[in-house]
Design an enzyme around this catalytic site. Sequence first.
Site, PDB file in Angstrom:
ATOM      1  N   GLU A 151       0.816  -1.231   0.000  1.00 54.45           N
ATOM      2  CA  GLU A 151       0.000   0.000   0.000  1.00 54.45           C
ATOM      3  C   GLU A 151       0.842   1.270   0.000  1.00 54.45           C
ATOM      4  O   GLU A 151       0.745   2.094   0.909  1.00 54.45           O
ATOM      5  CB  GLU A 151      -0.971  -0.034   1.189  1.00 54.45           C
ATOM      6  CG  GLU A 151      -1.883  -1.265   1.135  1.00 54.45           C
ATOM      7  CD  GLU A 151      -2.843  -1.378   2.315  1.00 54.45           C
ATOM      8  OE1 GLU A 151      -2.715  -0.607   3.270  1.00 54.45           O
ATOM      9  OE2 GLU A 151      -3.706  -2.264   2.276  1.00 54.45           O
ATOM     10  N   GLU A 259      -5.524 -10.677  -2.157  1.00 48.68           N
ATOM     11  CA  GLU A 259      -6.277 -10.701  -0.888  1.00 48.68           C
ATOM     12  C   GLU A 259      -7.778 -10.709  -1.168  1.00 48.68           C
ATOM     13  O   GLU A 259      -8.556  -9.988  -0.532  1.00 48.68           O
ATOM     14  CB  GLU A 259      -5.917  -9.479  -0.036  1.00 48.68           C
ATOM     15  CG  GLU A 259      -4.440  -9.352   0.253  1.00 48.68           C
ATOM     16  CD  GLU A 259      -4.079  -8.195   1.174  1.00 48.68           C
ATOM     17  OE1 GLU A 259      -4.973  -7.622   1.814  1.00 48.68           O
ATOM     18  OE2 GLU A 259      -2.882  -7.870   1.246  1.00 48.68           O
TER      19      GLU A 259
END
Length: 340
Positions: A151, A259
Amino acid sequence: MKNKRFFITLLSAVLIVTSLTSCGKSFRDAAKQKGFRAGMSVGAGIFFDKSVSKIIKENSYVVVSENCMKWANLRPNKNFWNWNDIDQLVKYAQENNMDVKWHTLFWHRQNSPFVSSNWTREQALKMMDEHIETIMTRYKGKISEYDVVNEMFEEDGSFRKNVWYETIGPDYIEHALIKAHEVDPDTKLYLNEYNNECKGNRKADAMFNYVKELKEKGVPIDGVGMQMHLDTSYNYNENAIRANIQRYAEIGIEISFSELDVRIPMDAIEAHEVVQENIYLSLYKLASEEPNVTSVITWGYTDKKSWIPAEFPGKGNALMYDKDSKPKKVYKDVLEYLRK
Ligand code: XIL
């Protein structure tokens, strides 16, 4: 004539056997046949439960720890490394013919209290190197791929101002990749992100341009993770995702749907189930059709333990196993598609 009849009988026998074996294929074998590794994230020690272990084995050729590898869990203070949960997962995976993915070396969340934005550049680089060396030396040859940074972008495409950016500067990502490759040149190195799956999205475009630049400079990088924490209330755009995957293929970058879960509003479950199923089917289809998609990893497997309700109040039912850990219709339909 006799020969012909014999040949036809033999051919039918082969066809029947092939179709029977592919009918009975587990989810992970069916995915393998389509050219990618299926997998899931697992909570600490959950595989000691036999019924859970059975589900992990049916569904995974790659596993990743949901939390144990994050800084706060692994190194809660400067002088203590909590290897136990990770060692157990690695052993379990080795015994069951699964790869282990590391998630994650560097992130802005779930850090330890001693990770400090007051460090000088030199101090931060030293900590970064120590983290990489300690982990990657210990698990050399045992981890198939690392999320080196997680991220790293803001929605507008600028770099996220995490502790590593603030102390080291924007070259922290390159530094981490180069160091990681130096310590274990045989493992694969990934950058992982959310909301980076659609070509044309600002964050996705910024990430693609950045990864392309890294490749051109010769910085070691193998793959990009698209987390795929999706929501049935948002527009889903298969074409934009495919176009994004394909532009990565052109620069030699592999993709993981890293994910995956697809949350739905809890007050309109039935209305959203069809949308959810279509999204799941589309993603497994993309993974089957696009050769550079190398894995599809769900974030957990059962609604019973999903992170979604805590993080997105009012949303849930995001996975393919229900609260009783029974496979839902969507699971069966994806499996049927993969077995074809
Ligand atoms: C989540 C875990 O599932 C939770 O148990 C934890 O409390 C918070 O983190 N993106 C990521 C994952 O990269 O590490 C996050 O995992 C989910 C969002």
